[in-house]
Design an enzyme around this catalytic site. Structure first.
Site, mmCIF file in Angstrom:
data_model
loop_
_atom_site.group_PDB
_atom_site.id
_atom_site.type_symbol
_atom_site.label_atom_id
_atom_site.label_comp_id
_atom_site.label_asym_id
_atom_site.label_seq_id
_atom_site.Cartn_x
_atom_site.Cartn_y
_atom_site.Cartn_z
ATOM 1 N N HIS A 223 -89.576 47.849 12.852
ATOM 2 C CA HIS A 223 -90.673 47.736 13.828
ATOM 3 C C HIS A 223 -91.026 49.158 14.288
ATOM 4 O O HIS A 223 -91.322 50.024 13.470
ATOM 5 C CB HIS A 223 -90.210 46.797 14.946
ATOM 6 N N HIS A 262 -97.062 45.385 6.166
ATOM 7 C CA HIS A 262 -97.237 44.755 7.480
ATOM 8 C C HIS A 262 -97.324 43.256 7.294
ATOM 9 O O HIS A 262 -97.944 42.780 6.338
ATOM 10 C CB HIS A 262 -98.511 45.266 8.160
ATOM 11 N N ASP A 316 -97.434 53.294 11.779
ATOM 12 C CA ASP A 316 -96.326 54.247 11.906
ATOM 13 C C ASP A 316 -96.375 55.363 10.865
ATOM 14 O O ASP A 316 -95.580 56.288 10.927
ATOM 15 C CB ASP A 316 -94.985 53.506 11.789
HETATM 16 N N1 CMC Z 1 -91.984 49.474 0.789
HETATM 17 C C1 CMC Z 1 -91.681 48.832 -0.371
HETATM 18 N N2 CMC Z 1 -91.812 47.509 -0.523
HETATM 19 C C2 CMC Z 1 -92.263 46.800 0.527
HETATM 20 C C3 CMC Z 1 -92.602 47.407 1.734
HETATM 21 C C4 CMC Z 1 -92.446 48.794 1.840
HETATM 22 N N3 CMC Z 1 -92.729 49.420 2.985
HETATM 23 N N4 CMC Z 1 -93.010 46.459 2.602
HETATM 24 C C5 CMC Z 1 -92.931 45.289 1.955
HETATM 25 N N5 CMC Z 1 -92.467 45.494 0.709
HETATM 26 C C6 CMC Z 1 -92.218 44.460 -0.325
HETATM 27 C C7 CMC Z 1 -90.957 43.693 0.028
HETATM 28 O O1 CMC Z 1 -89.809 44.292 -0.538
HETATM 29 C C8 CMC Z 1 -91.239 42.338 -0.542
HETATM 30 O O2 CMC Z 1 -91.012 42.397 -1.936
HETATM 31 P P1 CMC Z 1 -90.438 41.133 -2.730
HETATM 32 O O3 CMC Z 1 -91.490 40.060 -2.571
HETATM 33 O O4 CMC Z 1 -90.294 41.627 -4.129
HETATM 34 O O5 CMC Z 1 -89.143 40.779 -2.066
HETATM 35 C C9 CMC Z 1 -92.753 42.187 -0.351
HETATM 36 O O6 CMC Z 1 -93.274 43.526 -0.254
HETATM 37 C C10 CMC Z 1 -93.112 41.410 0.906
HETATM 38 O O7 CMC Z 1 -92.517 42.086 2.020
HETATM 39 P P2 CMC Z 1 -91.733 41.372 3.201
HETATM 40 O O8 CMC Z 1 -90.524 42.195 3.525
HETATM 41 O O9 CMC Z 1 -91.521 39.923 2.883
HETATM 42 O O10 CMC Z 1 -92.804 41.508 4.330
HETATM 43 P P3 CMC Z 1 -92.558 41.161 5.848
HETATM 44 O O11 CMC Z 1 -93.843 40.676 6.361
HETATM 45 O O12 CMC Z 1 -91.363 40.295 6.008
HETATM 46 O O13 CMC Z 1 -92.176 42.576 6.473
HETATM 47 C C11 CMC Z 1 -92.414 44.803 7.236
HETATM 48 C C12 CMC Z 1 -93.103 43.434 7.024
HETATM 49 C C13 CMC Z 1 -93.318 45.653 8.087
HETATM 50 C C14 CMC Z 1 -91.090 44.592 7.959
HETATM 51 C C15 CMC Z 1 -92.180 45.441 5.847
HETATM 52 O O14 CMC Z 1 -93.420 45.690 5.226
HETATM 53 C C16 CMC Z 1 -91.383 46.735 5.955
HETATM 54 O O15 CMC Z 1 -90.154 46.704 5.954
HETATM 55 N N6 CMC Z 1 -92.088 47.915 6.061
HETATM 56 C C17 CMC Z 1 -91.409 49.178 6.268
HETATM 57 C C18 CMC Z 1 -91.060 49.352 7.745
HETATM 58 C C19 CMC Z 1 -92.262 49.664 8.586
HETATM 59 O O16 CMC Z 1 -93.073 50.512 8.251
HETATM 60 N N7 CMC Z 1 -92.363 48.985 9.732
HETATM 61 C C20 CMC Z 1 -93.473 49.178 10.682
HETATM 62 C C21 CMC Z 1 -94.359 47.988 10.698
HETATM 63 S S1 CMC Z 1 -95.950 48.252 11.454
HETATM 64 C C22 CMC Z 1 -95.801 48.780 13.048
HETATM 65 C C23 CMC Z 1 -94.715 48.195 13.841
HETATM 66 O O17 CMC Z 1 -94.601 46.992 13.983
HETATM 67 O O18 CMC Z 1 -93.952 48.972 14.393
#
Ligand code: CMC
Length: 380
Positions: A223, A262, A316
């Site tokens: 987050h 996201h 971010d």
């Molecule tokens: N880098 C590489 N792969 C990614 C990323 C990333 N940043 N984000 C998502 N994916 C992949 C993920 O591994 C998954 O792949 P698979 O289907 O093969 O397992 C697929 O995309 C779907 O992702 P998810 O993890 O199911 O998506 P989610 O909605 O559960 O998570 C998230 C959203 C923001 C936690 C995730 O995108 C992430 O970990 N991003 C990096 C951390 C980040 O930048 N967080 C800040 C979010 S925005 C502002 C805030 O809230 O603070």
């Protein structure tokens, strides 16, 4: 367990509340507070006006805005024991953890912390908004062994924060950039932190407990903690020539790239677009474009690899270099997120409590079938 109820891991797609505050269209990349597009707020509004908008669900008239600004200024100073407490805590503690402790302690100086009437909550929300900035600046200075600087009464919220952090009155340009960053982070519908704070509030607990829950959730690297991780990654890459291979290797190892992806946006986060513009402008003004260049290559490499799956820069990604060019240390980036997001947390709490119903979801039971207690001597 409720028979027939749908299960969604991470509550994806679950509508957990009704809200008039923030609209997101994650396919088109639209974000609006009370129907006003974020681009227009970033262009024309101020953090103070945006806070009023979210608290009272309308734009203020001039006299109302002036009154609101004066109240924010009036509440900037911290109770002396809070500063003493921060001074006694380990300097090595994570700034977000210090902020959480300090907000919890602030509740002890509120004569009526448990009052959750609308008027009381409006006052507490305003005070917490004013003091989150003072706390964060104090934490920033104490961890460097410097004395906290008392707030001014003649600077805007953004300018006063930069002043309390550095001891110098910021330029108009720095103030404007920081003000825009605060506007962009003020609310974002129902992320983990806002949900956490609303869950606590729904038990009719005090707002300090709710905000501590929000701070705990924001601290996590998935987050708000992502902004600090992003800048550390960009600094680690060190040189634009290394950026592409660094990211490709990370992706090959199936690692997450911080600052991308996201739950809501499957396209470019509109906040990241605005921050990128400011980051580029500051890079040129400071004649230090190296980190910005690295970011652009990281962005291109990630989008080439994952854009087809809806993974683009989020808020971010470029906020880190904006703060870096303003001379702020990475450890403060997530607390700065809280300096702004306190507004969204408090606004959602106030909105939710108007038609409160305690949050109490259920789990899908996957444990053993019903059985019997086994006396200790019979266990094998
Ligand atoms: N880098 C590489 N792969 C990614 C990323 C990333 N940043 N984000 C998502 N994916 C992949 C993920 O591994 C998954 O792949 P698979 O289907 O093969 O397992 C697929 O995309 C779907 O992702 P998810 O993890 O199911 O998506 P989610 O909605 O559960 O998570 C998230 C959203 C923001 C936690 C995730 O995108 C992430 O970990 N991003 C990096 C951390 C980040 O930048 N967080 C800040 C979010 S925005 C502002 C805030 O809230 O603070």
């Amino acid at each position: 367990m409720t028979a027939g109820a749908a299960f969604s891991r991470g509550l994806e797609g679950v509508i957990a509340a009704e809200s008039a505050l923030t609209y997101i269209d994650g396919q088109k990349g639209i974000l609006a507070y009370l129907g006003i597009p974020i681009e227009e707020l970033a262009e024309h509004s101020s953090f103070e006006e945006t806070a009023f908008l979210l608290f009272y669900q309308r734009l203020p008239k001039r006299a109302e805005l002036e009154g609101f600004q004066s109240e924010l200024i009036r509440h900037r100073a911290l109770p002396e024991p809070i500063l003493d407490l921060l001074k006694r805590l380990p300097r090595t503690a994570a700034p977000m953890a210090l902020l959480r402790t300090a907000v919890s302690a602030l509740g002890h100086f509120d004569p009526k912390p448990d009052d959750v009437s609308t008027t009381a909550l409006q006052e507490k929300a305003l005070r917490l908004t004013a003091q989150m900035a003072t706390l964060t600046a104090a934490i920033g200075r104490l961890r460097k062994g410097l004395e906290p600087i008392a707030p001014t009464t003649d600077l805007s919220h953004a300018a006063n924060f930069l002043y309390m952090l550095t001891g110098q009155k910021p330029t108009e340009e720095a103030t404007r950039v920081f003000d825009v960053a605060l506007i962009l982070h003020a609310d974002h519908e129902f992320p983990a932190s806002t949900f956490a704070s609303t869950v606590v509030a729904s038990t009719l607990s005090d707002i300090y407990s709710s905000i501590c829950a929000a701070l705990g959730a924001l601290k996590g690297p998935l987050h708000g903690g992502a902004n600090e991780q992003v800048i550390r990654m960009i600094i680690e890459i060190g040189d634009p020539s290394r950026a592409e291979s660094y990211i490709k290797e990370k992706l090959a190892r199936k690692e997450i790239i911080m600052g991308f992806g996201h739950r809501q946006y499957k396209t470019y986060d509109p906040r990241a677009r605005i921050l990128k513009r400011y980051s580029e402008r500051l890079a040129q003004q400071t004649h230090d474009t190296r980190l910005f260049q690295i970011e652009e290559i990281v962005e291109k490499t990630v989008i080439e690899a994952l854009g087809g799956r809806g993974i683009f820069p989020n808020v971010d990604f470029y906020s880190g270099t904006v703060y870096h060019y303003l001379g702020i240390e990475p450890e403060l980036y997530t607390p700065i997120f809280a300096v702004s997001r306190i507004v969204g947390w408090a606004a959602h709490i106030m909105e939710y409590l108007k038609e409160n119903r305690i949050f109490r979801p259920t789990t899908r039971y996957v444990g053993p079938p019903l059985g019997h207690y086994i006396p200790i001597e019979q266990r094998t």
